[in-house]
Design a protein around this motif. Structure first.
Motif, short mmCIF file in Angstrom:
data_model
loop_
_atom_site.label_atom_id
_atom_site.label_comp_id
_atom_site.label_asym_id
_atom_site.label_seq_id
_atom_site.Cartn_x
_atom_site.Cartn_y
_atom_site.Cartn_z
N HIS A 26 0.84 -1.21 0.00
CA HIS A 26 0.00 0.00 0.00
C HIS A 26 0.88 1.26 0.00
O HIS A 26 0.64 2.21 -0.75
CB HIS A 26 -0.91 -0.03 1.23
CG HIS A 26 -2.09 0.88 1.17
ND1 HIS A 26 -3.09 0.86 2.10
CD2 HIS A 26 -2.44 1.85 0.28
CE1 HIS A 26 -3.99 1.77 1.80
NE2 HIS A 26 -3.63 2.40 0.71
N HIS A 76 -3.38 9.56 1.47
CA HIS A 76 -2.59 8.49 2.08
C HIS A 76 -1.67 9.02 3.18
O HIS A 76 -1.47 8.34 4.19
CB HIS A 76 -1.79 7.74 1.01
CG HIS A 76 -2.62 6.81 0.19
ND1 HIS A 76 -3.09 7.13 -1.05
CD2 HIS A 76 -3.09 5.56 0.48
CE1 HIS A 76 -3.81 6.11 -1.51
NE2 HIS A 76 -3.82 5.15 -0.62
N TYR A 124 -12.91 7.18 0.85
CA TYR A 124 -12.45 7.34 2.24
C TYR A 124 -13.57 7.88 3.11
O TYR A 124 -14.43 8.63 2.62
CB TYR A 124 -11.34 8.39 2.32
CG TYR A 124 -10.04 8.05 1.60
CD1 TYR A 124 -8.92 7.67 2.32
CD2 TYR A 124 -9.95 8.13 0.22
CE1 TYR A 124 -7.72 7.38 1.68
CE2 TYR A 124 -8.75 7.84 -0.43
CZ TYR A 124 -7.64 7.47 0.30
OH TYR A 124 -6.46 7.20 -0.35
N ASP A 158 -8.96 4.68 4.80
CA ASP A 158 -8.93 4.31 3.38
C ASP A 158 -9.82 3.09 3.19
O ASP A 158 -9.62 2.06 3.84
CB ASP A 158 -7.46 3.99 3.00
CG ASP A 158 -7.26 3.74 1.51
OD1 ASP A 158 -8.25 3.44 0.80
OD2 ASP A 158 -6.09 3.83 1.07
N HIS A 162 -7.57 -2.23 -1.95
CA HIS A 162 -6.15 -2.52 -1.72
C HIS A 162 -5.74 -2.29 -0.25
O HIS A 162 -4.69 -2.74 0.18
CB HIS A 162 -5.24 -1.70 -2.67
CG HIS A 162 -5.30 -0.23 -2.48
ND1 HIS A 162 -5.59 0.66 -3.50
CD2 HIS A 162 -5.08 0.55 -1.39
CE1 HIS A 162 -5.56 1.89 -3.03
NE2 HIS A 162 -5.25 1.86 -1.77
MN MN Z 1 -5.01 3.46 -0.58
#
Ligand code: MN
Length: 196
Positions: A26, A76, A124, A158, A162
């Motif tokens: 990630h 992120h 998100y 998140d 993934h």
């Molecule tokens: Mn992500």
């Protein structure tokens, strides 16, 4: 050159909630790719945090991709800072505001978790503040950032596949609940303290 923030803990720090391989891929593959893509699109020196508000300064044909990749870096950065090996509760002004608006941290957490469960597709859940310190829990799709709406993101989860799929597979709700065992509000509390 745009860069991602350095990860402040080891890849296995979020075990068993998020496995080492997921954090590694990630951070090193997904997160860094947004910076790589953004640097291919622009050699601008506009600070990363200002890109969402100053998107009109970029060529029209590139704006969508620039905003998407800048959002990918910023979202992120905040996600990694919203987690830690050691969980941490909100402090100071943020704790007072949460207690005032939501009754308790436990109730706030319940509402945030339900919001996450209601997100459709990739995106998100954010805890955001406006410029007067008013808090809201919102979902945004893909790599949209609250900065585009003149809101300050304080804390985020998140919800892209993934982020959890290697360990949780189709059981997104388990990830959404378990992640609170590694949620850390030190960064959110610091941002909120200085905000207004
Ligand atoms: Mn992500």
């Amino acid at each position: 050159m745009y860069k991602v923030n350095t990860l402040l803990y080891s890849y296995n720090a979020l075990e068993p909630v998020i496995d080492e391989e997921t954090v590694n891929i990630h951070y090193n593959k997904h997160h860094k790719k947004y910076a790589e893509n953004l640097n291919k699109l622009t050699i601008s020196t506009i600070p990363l945090e200002q890109i969402p508000k100053r998107i009109n300064e970029f060529p029209l044909k590139d704006r969508g991709q620039i905003l998407y990749n800048a959002g990918g870096i910023l979202n992120h950065n905040l996600y990694w800072q919203s987690l830690n090996e050691t969980p941490g509760l909100p402090k100071g002004k943020l704790l007072n505001k949460i207690n005032n608006d939501y009754g308790s941290f436990e109730n706030f957490k319940k509402i945030f978790i339900n919001k996450s469960k209601n997100l459709v597709g990739s995106g998100y859940t954010f805890l955001v503040s406006d410029n007067n310190g008013n808090l809201t829990i919102i979902n945004l799709p893909n790599q949209e950032t609250p900065l585009s709406y003149d809101l300050t993101p304080l804390f985020t989860v998140d919800l892209w596949e993934h982020a959890y799929y290697l360990k949780y597979r189709n059981e997104r709700n388990k990830y959404i609940e378990n992640i609170w065992n590694k949620a850390n509000f030190d960064n959110a509390s610091k941002i909120y303290e200085k905000l207004f």
